[in-house]
Design a protein around this motif. Sequence first.
Motif, PDB file in Angstrom:
ATOM      1  N   ARG A 122       0.971  -1.256   0.180  1.00  0.00           N
ATOM      2  CA  ARG A 122      -0.187  -0.061   0.050  1.00  0.00           C
ATOM      3  C   ARG A 122       0.766   1.369   0.043  1.00  0.00           C
ATOM      4  NH1 ARG A 122      -2.677  -3.495   3.875  1.00  0.00           N
ATOM      5  NH2 ARG A 122      -4.721  -4.007   3.107  1.00  0.00           N
ATOM      6  N   GLY A 123       1.956   1.280  -0.644  1.00  0.00           N
ATOM      7  CA  GLY A 123       2.793   2.298  -0.855  1.00  0.00           C
ATOM      8  C   GLY A 123       3.795   2.621   0.427  1.00  0.00           C
ATOM      9  N   VAL A 124       3.782   1.799   1.251  1.00  0.00           N
ATOM     10  CA  VAL A 124       4.644   2.037   2.627  1.00  0.00           C
ATOM     11  C   VAL A 124       6.103   1.624   2.184  1.00  0.00           C
ATOM     12  CG1 VAL A 124       5.245   1.213   5.027  1.00  0.00           C
ATOM     13  CG2 VAL A 124       2.877   1.376   4.126  1.00  0.00           C
ATOM     14  N   TYR A 125       6.300   0.381   1.355  1.00  0.00           N
ATOM     15  CA  TYR A 125       7.550   0.091   0.735  1.00  0.00           C
ATOM     16  C   TYR A 125       7.601   0.771  -0.534  1.00  0.00           C
ATOM     17  CZ  TYR A 125       8.717  -3.085   4.697  1.00  0.00           C
ATOM     18  OH  TYR A 125       8.919  -3.649   5.821  1.00  0.00           O
ATOM     19  N   ARG A 126       8.403   1.656  -1.093  1.00  0.00           N
ATOM     20  CA  ARG A 126       8.118   2.409  -2.271  1.00  0.00           C
ATOM     21  C   ARG A 126       9.320   1.819  -3.373  1.00  0.00           C
ATOM     22  NH1 ARG A 126       3.834   5.399  -2.886  1.00  0.00           N
ATOM     23  NH2 ARG A 126       3.641   7.336  -1.238  1.00  0.00           N
ATOM     24  N   SER A 127       8.717   1.583  -4.628  1.00  0.00           N
ATOM     25  CA  SER A 127       9.498   1.405  -5.559  1.00  0.00           C
ATOM     26  C   SER A 127      10.005   2.700  -6.310  1.00  0.00           C
ATOM     27  CB  SER A 127       8.549   1.080  -6.909  1.00  0.00           C
ATOM     28  OG  SER A 127       7.654   1.543  -7.275  1.00  0.00           O
ATOM     29  N   THR A 128      11.440   2.799  -6.034  1.00  0.00           N
ATOM     30  CA  THR A 128      12.107   4.195  -6.324  1.00  0.00           C
ATOM     31  C   THR A 128      12.675   4.325  -7.539  1.00  0.00           C
ATOM     32  OG1 THR A 128      12.556   4.224  -3.885  1.00  0.00           O
ATOM     33  CG2 THR A 128      14.019   5.571  -5.353  1.00  0.00           C
ATOM     34  N   PRO A 129      12.291   5.609  -8.201  1.00  0.00           N
ATOM     35  CA  PRO A 129      12.977   5.787  -9.418  1.00  0.00           C
ATOM     36  C   PRO A 129      14.494   5.758  -9.627  1.00  0.00           C
ATOM     37  CG  PRO A 129      11.209   7.271  -9.096  1.00  0.00           C
ATOM     38  CD  PRO A 129      11.564   6.526  -7.677  1.00  0.00           C
ATOM     39  N   HIS A 130      15.204   5.401 -10.439  1.00  0.00           N
ATOM     40  CA  HIS A 130      16.772   5.341 -10.662  1.00  0.00           C
ATOM     41  C   HIS A 130      16.858   5.514 -12.022  1.00  0.00           C
ATOM     42  CE1 HIS A 130      15.043   1.219 -10.435  1.00  0.00           C
ATOM     43  NE2 HIS A 130      16.036   0.793 -11.233  1.00  0.00           N
ATOM     44  N   ARG A 131      18.334   5.592 -12.325  1.00  0.00           N
ATOM     45  CA  ARG A 131      18.623   5.941 -13.844  1.00  0.00           C
ATOM     46  C   ARG A 131      20.227   5.696 -13.919  1.00  0.00           C
ATOM     47  NH1 ARG A 131      18.045  12.651 -13.501  1.00  0.00           N
ATOM     48  NH2 ARG A 131      19.919  13.036 -12.399  1.00  0.00           N
ATOM     49  N   VAL A 132      20.646   5.628 -14.933  1.00  0.00           N
ATOM     50  CA  VAL A 132      22.004   5.761 -15.325  1.00  0.00           C
ATOM     51  C   VAL A 132      22.856   6.583 -16.217  1.00  0.00           C
ATOM     52  CG1 VAL A 132      23.776   3.802 -16.136  1.00  0.00           C
ATOM     53  CG2 VAL A 132      22.202   2.871 -14.786  1.00  0.00           C
ATOM     54  N   LEU A 133      23.891   7.100 -15.542  1.00  0.00           N
ATOM     55  CA  LEU A 133      24.564   8.071 -16.479  1.00  0.00           C
ATOM     56  C   LEU A 133      25.982   7.552 -16.462  1.00  0.00           C
ATOM     57  CD1 LEU A 133      24.704  10.492 -18.455  1.00  0.00           C
ATOM     58  CD2 LEU A 133      24.990  11.904 -16.296  1.00  0.00           C
ATOM     59  N   ASN A 134      26.675   7.003 -17.657  1.00  0.00           N
ATOM     60  CA  ASN A 134      27.889   6.431 -17.532  1.00  0.00           C
ATOM     61  C   ASN A 134      28.892   7.681 -17.988  1.00  0.00           C
ATOM     62  OD1 ASN A 134      30.283   5.107 -17.894  1.00  0.00           O
ATOM     63  ND2 ASN A 134      29.805   4.017 -19.874  1.00  0.00           N
ATOM     64  N   ARG A 135      29.506   8.053 -16.861  1.00  0.00           N
ATOM     65  CA  ARG A 135      30.540   9.059 -17.086  1.00  0.00           C
ATOM     66  C   ARG A 135      32.110   8.528 -16.823  1.00  0.00           C
ATOM     67  NH1 ARG A 135      27.396  12.248 -12.938  1.00  0.00           N
ATOM     68  NH2 ARG A 135      26.315  13.753 -14.104  1.00  0.00           N
ATOM     69  N   ALA A 136      32.212   6.985 -16.999  1.00  0.00           N
ATOM     70  CA  ALA A 136      33.373   6.591 -16.827  1.00  0.00           C
ATOM     71  C   ALA A 136      34.704   6.752 -17.968  1.00  0.00           C
ATOM     72  CB  ALA A 136      33.168   5.201 -16.246  1.00  0.00           C
ATOM     73  N   GLY A 137      33.842   6.964 -19.233  1.00  0.00           N
ATOM     74  CA  GLY A 137      34.940   6.916 -20.362  1.00  0.00           C
ATOM     75  C   GLY A 137      35.119   5.756 -20.735  1.00  0.00           C
ATOM     76  N   ARG A 138      34.584   4.622 -20.407  1.00  0.00           N
ATOM     77  CA  ARG A 138      34.580   3.329 -20.773  1.00  0.00           C
ATOM     78  C   ARG A 138      33.445   2.461 -20.622  1.00  0.00           C
ATOM     79  NH1 ARG A 138      35.500   0.332 -15.835  1.00  0.00           N
ATOM     80  NH2 ARG A 138      36.101   1.696 -13.952  1.00  0.00           N
ATOM     81  N   ASP A 139      33.181   1.314 -21.197  1.00  0.00           N
ATOM     82  CA  ASP A 139      32.212   0.452 -20.984  1.00  0.00           C
ATOM     83  C   ASP A 139      31.844   0.183 -19.708  1.00  0.00           C
ATOM     84  OD1 ASP A 139      31.854   0.479 -23.812  1.00  0.00           O
ATOM     85  OD2 ASP A 139      32.404  -1.656 -24.219  1.00  0.00           O
ATOM     86  N   ARG A 140      30.479   0.200 -19.336  1.00  0.00           N
ATOM     87  CA  ARG A 140      29.815  -0.317 -18.134  1.00  0.00           C
ATOM     88  C   ARG A 140      28.931  -1.473 -18.077  1.00  0.00           C
ATOM     89  NH1 ARG A 140      24.974   0.544 -15.165  1.00  0.00           N
ATOM     90  NH2 ARG A 140      25.513   0.673 -13.018  1.00  0.00           N
ATOM     91  N   LEU A 141      29.471  -2.344 -17.381  1.00  0.00           N
ATOM     92  CA  LEU A 141      28.807  -3.494 -17.411  1.00  0.00           C
ATOM     93  C   LEU A 141      27.702  -3.602 -16.228  1.00  0.00           C
ATOM     94  CD1 LEU A 141      28.457  -6.302 -19.097  1.00  0.00           C
ATOM     95  CD2 LEU A 141      29.971  -7.294 -17.244  1.00  0.00           C
ATOM     96  N   SER A 142      26.490  -4.109 -16.629  1.00  0.00           N
ATOM     97  CA  SER A 142      25.419  -4.223 -15.380  1.00  0.00           C
ATOM     98  C   SER A 142      24.736  -5.313 -15.536  1.00  0.00           C
ATOM     99  CB  SER A 142      24.474  -2.884 -15.419  1.00  0.00           C
ATOM    100  OG  SER A 142      23.341  -3.147 -14.640  1.00  0.00           O
ATOM    101  N   LEU A 143      24.354  -6.268 -14.552  1.00  0.00           N
ATOM    102  CA  LEU A 143      23.541  -7.560 -14.603  1.00  0.00           C
ATOM    103  C   LEU A 143      22.308  -7.540 -13.434  1.00  0.00           C
ATOM    104  CD1 LEU A 143      26.829  -7.894 -14.794  1.00  0.00           C
ATOM    105  CD2 LEU A 143      26.435 -10.366 -15.135  1.00  0.00           C
ATOM    106  N   PRO A 144      21.484  -6.890 -13.989  1.00  0.00           N
ATOM    107  CA  PRO A 144      20.261  -7.025 -13.239  1.00  0.00           C
ATOM    108  C   PRO A 144      19.426  -8.186 -13.323  1.00  0.00           C
ATOM    109  CG  PRO A 144      19.734  -5.613 -15.022  1.00  0.00           C
ATOM    110  CD  PRO A 144      21.246  -6.285 -15.139  1.00  0.00           C
ATOM    111  N   PHE A 145      19.195  -8.797 -12.038  1.00  0.00           N
ATOM    112  CA  PHE A 145      18.268 -10.185 -11.849  1.00  0.00           C
ATOM    113  C   PHE A 145      16.893  -9.631 -11.268  1.00  0.00           C
ATOM    114  CE2 PHE A 145      16.945 -13.638  -9.503  1.00  0.00           C
ATOM    115  CZ  PHE A 145      17.071 -14.715 -10.291  1.00  0.00           C
TER     116      PHE A 145
END
Length: 340
Positions: free
Chosen positions: A255-278
């Motif tokens: 009932r909204g007590v535990y929130r699904s929180t917005p998130h985003r990705v901005l790659n500033r590393a100057g190289r490839d970024r690897l991400s593995l979401p399950f």
Amino acid sequence: MDTVPVIDVRALVDATSSLAARREVAARMGAACRHNGFFYVVGHGVDVGLQARLEALAREFFARSEEEKQAVRMALGGRAWRGFFPVGGELTSGRPDRKEGLYFGTELPPEDPRVRAGTPLHGPNLFPREPEGLRGAVLDYMAALTSLGHSLMSGIALSLELDEDFFATRYMADPTVLFRIFNYPPGPEVDAEGLPVWGVGEHTDYGVLTILKQDDAGGLQVKSRRDGQVRWMEAPPVEDAFVCNIGDMLDRMTRGVYRSTPHRVLNRAGRDRLSLPFFFDPSWTAEIHAIDSPVLRDAGADDQAERWDRQSVHAFRGTYGDYLLGKVGKVFPDLRAEVL
């Protein structure tokens, strides 16, 4: 909370731990779910050698030619919705993300009743021939994280003063398991019009629990509201830790007590970024309802007007499969027309 908390979940994965120890971990998880919906987990027990092997094989795949990667393109996966998509092939809020990726899910044989019935997002995976070993690493990793997912959900159940097996028996006896491997190439932070070029734009996850392995490039940002102010805080890599966040369906259930929180990705590393979401989510046919728990009597307000997509998760009625199909069709609109 100005940082994402780090929680040692050893007591949840160790069958010999005491109930008191598990409740202590659960309390920390519950606090994180209330404040920002994100937390790191350490002491998770997932083999570091398996993680390293999978990461190396994933990098080897993305380093291959576009022609080789297209040999397992998602259009060939049919209704199972598996395989490769190129940079810009996935949309968030209608805008292309700067990432490429591989989609996987529970490996099902052709004779499985769900596959025979043509159920979307069910079927065999598309594994590339090279690099050799990627298939085995992916399947081993998904098995390990499925086990971890059940352990973490037992902690969330305890945090809600429910039986530890509440989610396992009622919603996730046959979980919807989706696994992605994303590669975020480097590039300019803004486009020709001066707009940010996100690796993935602002969004919330659809289901119950996401368990993310990220490399050391950084770039993950979590939206935070405090004292009426909105800010984006970094969720940098933590050694041998997974980043966990809750999704829309747990928001709906609580009932909204535990929130699904917005998130985003901005790659500033100057190289490839690897991400593995399950993504560890409810069974496809599970009807999603608000949970009856004394912890949830003070329900949160519906945040529809503040959400990134202006959609209310609390107005939803139906199965998790219904909810998921309504979302993924917007991510790959062309593919939806072809296979769904």
